[in-house]
Design a protein around this motif. Sequence first.
Motif: not given
Length: 309
Positions: A250-272
């Motif tokens: 969902p974070v990646v999809i949001e990035y391609f839609k708006i060009g931003l990553v508004p949910r950094f904590p979620t992205l960090i958890v996904a990377c971990i």
Amino acid sequence: MKDKKIAVLIPCYNEAKTIEKVVKDYKKALPNADIYVFDNNSTDGTDEIAKSAGAIVKYEYKQGKGNVIRSMFRTIDADCYLMIDGDDTYPSENAKEMCDLILEGKADMVIGDRLSSTYFTENKRLFHNFGNKIVRLLINVLFKNNVKDIMTGYRAFSYEFVRSFPVLSKGFEIETEMTIHAVDKNFKLVEVPVTYRDRPVGSVSKLNTYSDGIKVLKTIATLFKEYKPGMFFSIIGTIFLTLSLIFGIPVVIEYFKIGLVPRFPTLIVACIFLLISLLLYITGIILQVIVKKHRQLYELYLNSLWRTK
């Protein structure tokens, strides 16, 4: 095969009501065999009754069936080992057939299969029956086999199996450990359907359905990790990879839609989670290589134990 030595091994804890009959039945079925009763701190005179019936009595003071079997396998020398319980639930009519399969080299372990015979009608303990089915299903799925009775106490073993089996369990989970070891190390297994009868009145089972059942399940999980680490860690790694995708997509999809990553904590958890999954996959690969090397060394050890038949 008259010169071949057969040892009947009977682990016992407070079986005064049945041990005399068991010893006499197996002396009759296998007249040339040595009957050993290993007393595990009985307080009801089991040892004296066994001696009077003609058994060779030995003692194991560490409580638990696994400890008793460790002592049996270390101290008794024979060409064929027949293990039974002292509660008179296994009739002696299959004893000779099971021993012959070992002595003729047709099996390394003969399993007395109760579940294909009278177990489910004779055994009145519902959860014991359910537990046997669950354990059988888990082991056959995880270790890709079709053993019908995992937890039977009625078995025959070859010299090579006994001398090369590392007993790690202390209690009733020992039968599960034996079966998994035999399947994993490619020993020849033969199952013989045997009649099972419930304990006579006044004889009490030492197996606790819940606590010993949990120990058996823990043993299966532990041995699965140790014998098949590649599959074990891959399963856990896949779980973490799935979680990583659930959080990350969902974070990646949001990035391609708006060009931003508004949910950094979620992205960090996904990377971990992704990093953990990769580490688990790598761990499984490394440990699987070690297990393969161990199997090679184990086969060489078996060669050193081989007896000329």
